[in-house]
Every structure is written in structure tokens, then in C-alpha cells.
Design an enzyme around this catalytic site. Structure first.
Site, mmCIF file in Angstrom:
data_model
loop_
_atom_site.group_PDB
_atom_site.id
_atom_site.type_symbol
_atom_site.label_atom_id
_atom_site.label_comp_id
_atom_site.label_asym_id
_atom_site.label_seq_id
_atom_site.Cartn_x
_atom_site.Cartn_y
_atom_site.Cartn_z
ATOM 1 N N GLU A 39 2.466 5.476 6.129
ATOM 2 C CA GLU A 39 1.643 4.866 4.872
ATOM 3 C C GLU A 39 1.026 3.477 5.506
ATOM 4 O O GLU A 39 -0.058 3.063 5.208
ATOM 5 C CB GLU A 39 2.838 4.252 3.954
ATOM 6 N N ARG A 40 1.511 2.925 6.324
ATOM 7 C CA ARG A 40 1.067 1.366 6.852
ATOM 8 C C ARG A 40 -0.265 1.801 7.970
ATOM 9 O O ARG A 40 -1.146 1.080 7.653
ATOM 10 C CB ARG A 40 1.987 0.764 7.751
ATOM 11 N N ARG A 65 -33.142 -9.901 2.342
ATOM 12 C CA ARG A 65 -33.115 -11.214 1.695
ATOM 13 C C ARG A 65 -33.889 -12.290 2.470
ATOM 14 O O ARG A 65 -33.483 -12.431 3.602
ATOM 15 C CB ARG A 65 -31.794 -11.917 1.260
ATOM 16 N N GLN A 76 -29.916 -17.259 13.733
ATOM 17 C CA GLN A 76 -28.907 -16.787 14.726
ATOM 18 C C GLN A 76 -27.299 -16.568 14.285
ATOM 19 O O GLN A 76 -26.812 -15.972 14.599
ATOM 20 C CB GLN A 76 -28.933 -17.614 16.051
ATOM 21 N N GLN A 133 -20.197 -14.649 2.613
ATOM 22 C CA GLN A 133 -20.586 -15.942 2.720
ATOM 23 C C GLN A 133 -22.295 -15.701 2.847
ATOM 24 O O GLN A 133 -23.141 -16.477 2.431
ATOM 25 C CB GLN A 133 -20.081 -16.635 4.042
ATOM 26 N N LEU A 134 -22.610 -14.610 3.802
ATOM 27 C CA LEU A 134 -24.015 -14.325 3.983
ATOM 28 C C LEU A 134 -24.805 -13.750 2.954
ATOM 29 O O LEU A 134 -25.948 -13.832 2.899
ATOM 30 C CB LEU A 134 -24.076 -13.363 5.056
ATOM 31 N N GLY A 136 -24.648 -15.368 0.117
ATOM 32 C CA GLY A 136 -24.832 -16.780 -0.797
ATOM 33 C C GLY A 136 -24.222 -16.533 -2.018
ATOM 34 O O GLY A 136 -23.205 -15.867 -2.274
ATOM 35 N N GLY A 137 -25.031 -17.136 -3.035
ATOM 36 C CA GLY A 137 -24.392 -16.960 -4.564
ATOM 37 C C GLY A 137 -24.071 -15.582 -4.988
ATOM 38 O O GLY A 137 -23.360 -15.392 -5.789
ATOM 39 N N GLU A 164 3.795 -10.734 5.973
ATOM 40 C CA GLU A 164 4.683 -11.602 6.759
ATOM 41 C C GLU A 164 5.865 -10.674 6.759
ATOM 42 O O GLU A 164 6.614 -10.771 7.979
ATOM 43 C CB GLU A 164 5.275 -12.529 5.471
HETATM 44 C C1 LIG Z 1 -1.884 -3.151 -6.518
HETATM 45 C C2 LIG Z 1 -0.371 -2.632 -5.907
HETATM 46 C C3 LIG Z 1 0.152 -1.597 -5.642
HETATM 47 C C4 LIG Z 1 1.464 -1.250 -5.243
HETATM 48 N N1 LIG Z 1 1.692 0.041 -5.190
HETATM 49 C C5 LIG Z 1 2.828 0.424 -4.765
HETATM 50 C C6 LIG Z 1 3.674 1.477 -4.497
HETATM 51 O O1 LIG Z 1 2.866 2.430 -4.758
HETATM 52 N N2 LIG Z 1 4.900 1.710 -4.197
HETATM 53 C C7 LIG Z 1 5.660 0.716 -4.132
HETATM 54 O O2 LIG Z 1 7.029 0.779 -3.793
HETATM 55 N N3 LIG Z 1 5.407 -0.576 -4.151
HETATM 56 C C8 LIG Z 1 4.020 -0.854 -4.454
HETATM 57 N N4 LIG Z 1 3.634 -2.275 -4.596
HETATM 58 C C9 LIG Z 1 4.500 -3.067 -4.449
HETATM 59 C C10 LIG Z 1 4.302 -3.846 -3.193
HETATM 60 O O3 LIG Z 1 4.592 -3.045 -2.106
HETATM 61 C C11 LIG Z 1 5.179 -5.354 -3.228
HETATM 62 O O4 LIG Z 1 4.250 -6.116 -4.071
HETATM 63 C C12 LIG Z 1 5.003 -5.885 -2.029
HETATM 64 O O5 LIG Z 1 5.947 -4.944 -1.105
HETATM 65 C C13 LIG Z 1 5.591 -7.420 -2.067
HETATM 66 O O6 LIG Z 1 6.931 -7.422 -2.700
HETATM 67 P P1 LIG Z 1 7.145 -8.157 -3.856
HETATM 68 O O7 LIG Z 1 5.925 -8.372 -4.706
HETATM 69 O O8 LIG Z 1 8.403 -8.298 -4.285
HETATM 70 O O9 LIG Z 1 6.877 -9.660 -3.006
HETATM 71 P P2 LIG Z 1 8.082 -10.913 -2.693
HETATM 72 O O10 LIG Z 1 9.144 -10.000 -1.961
HETATM 73 O O11 LIG Z 1 8.543 -11.456 -3.962
HETATM 74 O O12 LIG Z 1 7.449 -11.759 -1.650
HETATM 75 C C14 LIG Z 1 6.580 -12.945 -2.256
HETATM 76 C C15 LIG Z 1 6.274 -13.647 -1.105
HETATM 77 O O13 LIG Z 1 7.315 -14.122 -0.041
HETATM 78 C C16 LIG Z 1 7.324 -13.408 0.998
HETATM 79 N N5 LIG Z 1 8.286 -12.902 1.681
HETATM 80 C C17 LIG Z 1 9.431 -12.148 1.147
HETATM 81 N N6 LIG Z 1 10.484 -11.898 2.000
HETATM 82 C C18 LIG Z 1 10.127 -12.615 3.108
HETATM 83 C C19 LIG Z 1 10.686 -12.689 4.290
HETATM 84 N N7 LIG Z 1 11.944 -12.198 4.535
HETATM 85 N N8 LIG Z 1 10.388 -13.571 5.535
HETATM 86 C C20 LIG Z 1 8.987 -14.097 5.147
HETATM 87 N N9 LIG Z 1 8.132 -14.119 3.903
HETATM 88 C C21 LIG Z 1 8.905 -13.298 3.007
HETATM 89 C C22 LIG Z 1 6.200 -12.430 1.016
HETATM 90 O O14 LIG Z 1 5.772 -12.231 2.325
HETATM 91 C C23 LIG Z 1 5.213 -12.778 -0.190
HETATM 92 O O15 LIG Z 1 4.353 -13.660 0.516
HETATM 93 C C24 LIG Z 1 2.179 -2.480 -5.028
HETATM 94 C C25 LIG Z 1 1.682 -3.712 -5.337
HETATM 95 C C26 LIG Z 1 0.570 -3.884 -5.725
HETATM 96 C C27 LIG Z 1 -0.099 -5.120 -6.254
#
Ligand SMILES: Cc1cc2nc3c(=O)[nH]c(=O)nc-3n(C[C@H](O)[C@H](O)[C@H](O)COP(=O)(O)OP(=O)(O)OC[C@H]3O[C@@H](n4cnc5c(N)ncnc54)[C@H](O)[C@@H]3O)c2cc1C
Length: 189
Positions: A39-40, A65, A76, A133-134, A136-137, A164
Site C-alpha cells: 500500500e505504501r 503565460r 532563469q 508558485q509559478l 502566480g494568482g 511521522e
Molecule cells: C482521505 C483519507 C482516506 C483514508 N483512507 C483510509 C483507508 O482506506 N483505510 C484506513 O484504514 N484508513 C484510512 N485513512 C485513515 C488514515 O490512515 C489516518 O488518518 C492516518 O493513519 C492518521 O491517523 P489519525 O488520523 O488517527 O491521526 P493521529 O494518529 O491522531 O495523528 C495525529 C498526529 O500525531 C502524529 N503522531 C501520532 N502518533 C505518533 C507517534 N508515535 N510519533 C510521532 N507522531 C505521531 C501523527 O503523525 C499526526 O501528525 C484515511 C484518511 C484520509 C484523510
């Protein structure tokens, strides 16, 4: 992404018939974990495509433009900004090609997948920001694709595990013993 209705879903007291069970009961998280690297990598590859599209649109726009009686592509600064973006794109493409081969060989590690997702999505955000940025508005108006790209790609640093959390996973690979000790200490608490 902005076209989709993103909302939270709750499944309280939902009963699923036994015949609809996928895999073993209670093993859902383990099954999901197996697919996370793939997935990642997909999110990272999407970032590459997005950055490429943004660069293409910006080359097109800056050659048509005009400002100060010449296409802004002649400045440049425009050329250097797009040169930087194109370089970052190529560097990431090479790493992702390697990751894709590793995935095909079942050898893509959690660390490499996290590096790919984190770095490619940060690069994508930076490239779209520079491209906007390129414009502009006009870059701030929905009529222009770059504004939609800017709004849409932001989420990639959040979903599929925040960037994170990607760094936590990478660090786990760098400090294996330390993380094992921390895990043990937590279990013994
Ligand atoms: C458009 C959209 C589609 C999505 N689709 C799916 C999907 O198909 N399936 C699914 O399972 N999920 C899905 N998600 C959920 C998504 O994976 C989570 O929103 C994401 O993993 C972050 O979890 P959270 O929202 O609970 O944030 P939180 O865990 O509450 O995190 C909030 C902040 O704290 C930071 N943080 C949390 N823990 C730590 C740590 N240990 N160290 C440092 N920083 C930390 C995070 O990096 C973030 O900046 C989707 C989300 C969106 C917005």
C-alpha cells in the site's frame, strides 16, 4: 480526493454472518499488516505520477503565460525551479523502481516501503508547491489544475500511515536493539 465524501464510519453492534468471514477470526490486523508495504509503495508511486503531471502542466503554463513581454519560462528562476523539481522526480523514480523490483521479489522491507512513502509524498508536496508558485494568482483558483493538485496531494502525507509514523518505522530498523528493549520494558510494566 476533494471530490470524495471523506467521513468517519462506525460499526457498532454490527453482526457479520459467519460465511462472510474473510481469513481467520481475530487475524484481521495481521492480514492487513502484510499488505502495508505494498500500500505504501502504491502511495509513493502515485506521488511520482502526481509530481510528473504537475511539472508537465507547469512547463505548459510557463511557456504561454507572459510577464514583462516574455514567457515566464524565459526567467532563469522558472527554469531553475523546474530543473530542481525534475531532478527530485528522477531521483525518487530510481529508488521506487528498486522498491518495485523488491516487492515483485517479496523482499520489500517495512523500512524501505516507509522511506518510499515518506520521501516521495514529501517530494510531491514540495514539487506541487513550487509549481503552484509559478502559476502566480491563477495557482490559487480552482479553475487551474495546479490548485486542485495542491489540495488533493496534501493528504498523502497523512494516509497509509502518517509520514511521522513512517519515520518511526525507519528508526525502528536503525535502532533494533533499543526498540526491542523498550518493547520488553513495556511488557514488564
Ligand atoms: C482521505 C483519507 C482516506 C483514508 N483512507 C483510509 C483507508 O482506506 N483505510 C484506513 O484504514 N484508513 C484510512 N485513512 C485513515 C488514515 O490512515 C489516518 O488518518 C492516518 O493513519 C492518521 O491517523 P489519525 O488520523 O488517527 O491521526 P493521529 O494518529 O491522531 O495523528 C495525529 C498526529 O500525531 C502524529 N503522531 C501520532 N502518533 C505518533 C507517534 N508515535 N510519533 C510521532 N507522531 C505521531 C501523527 O503523525 C499526526 O501528525 C484515511 C484518511 C484520509 C484523510
Amino acid at each position: 480526493m476533494k471530490a470524495q465524501d471523506t467521513s468517519e464510519l462506525f460499526f457498532d453492534n454490527v453482526k457479520v454472518p459467519k460465511e462472510n468471514l474473510l481469513g481467520e477470526e481475530g487475524a484481521g490486523f495481521k492480514i492487513m499488516m502484510k499488505e502495508l508495504a505494498r500500500e505504501r509503495l502504491i502511495v509513493a508511486l502515485n506521488a511520482i505520477g502526481g509530481a510528473e503531471g504537475a511539472i508537465e502542466k507547469t512547463i505548459e503554463y510557463t511557456t504561454t503565460r507572459t510577464a514583462f513581454k516574455q514567457p515566464i519560462a524565459k526567467f532563469q528562476n522558472t527554469q531553475f525551479k523546474l530543473a530542481e523539481c525534475a531532478t527530485q522526480l528522477q531521483v525518487h523514480q530510481a529508488f521506487l523502481d528498486r522498491c518495485t523490483l523488491l516487492l515483485a521479489d517479496n523482499k520489500l522491507t517495512a523500512e524501505s516501503a516507509s522511506m518510499a512513502k515518506y520521501s516521495a509524498t514529501e517530494m510531491h508536496n514540495k514539487v506541487v508547491d513550487e509549481c503552484l508558485q509559478l502559476f502566480g494568482g491563477y495557482g490559487y483558483m480552482w479553475d487551474y489544475p495546479i490548485a486542485r493538485m495542491y489540495a488533493d496531494n496534501r493528504v498523502a502525507r497523512i494516509y497509509a500511515g502518517t509520514n511521522e509514523i513512517m519515520k518511526v518505522l525507519i528508526a525502528r530498523g536503525l535502532f533494533k536493539e533499543l526498540f526491542q528493549e523498550m518493547k520488553k520494558a513495556k511488557r514488564n510494566q
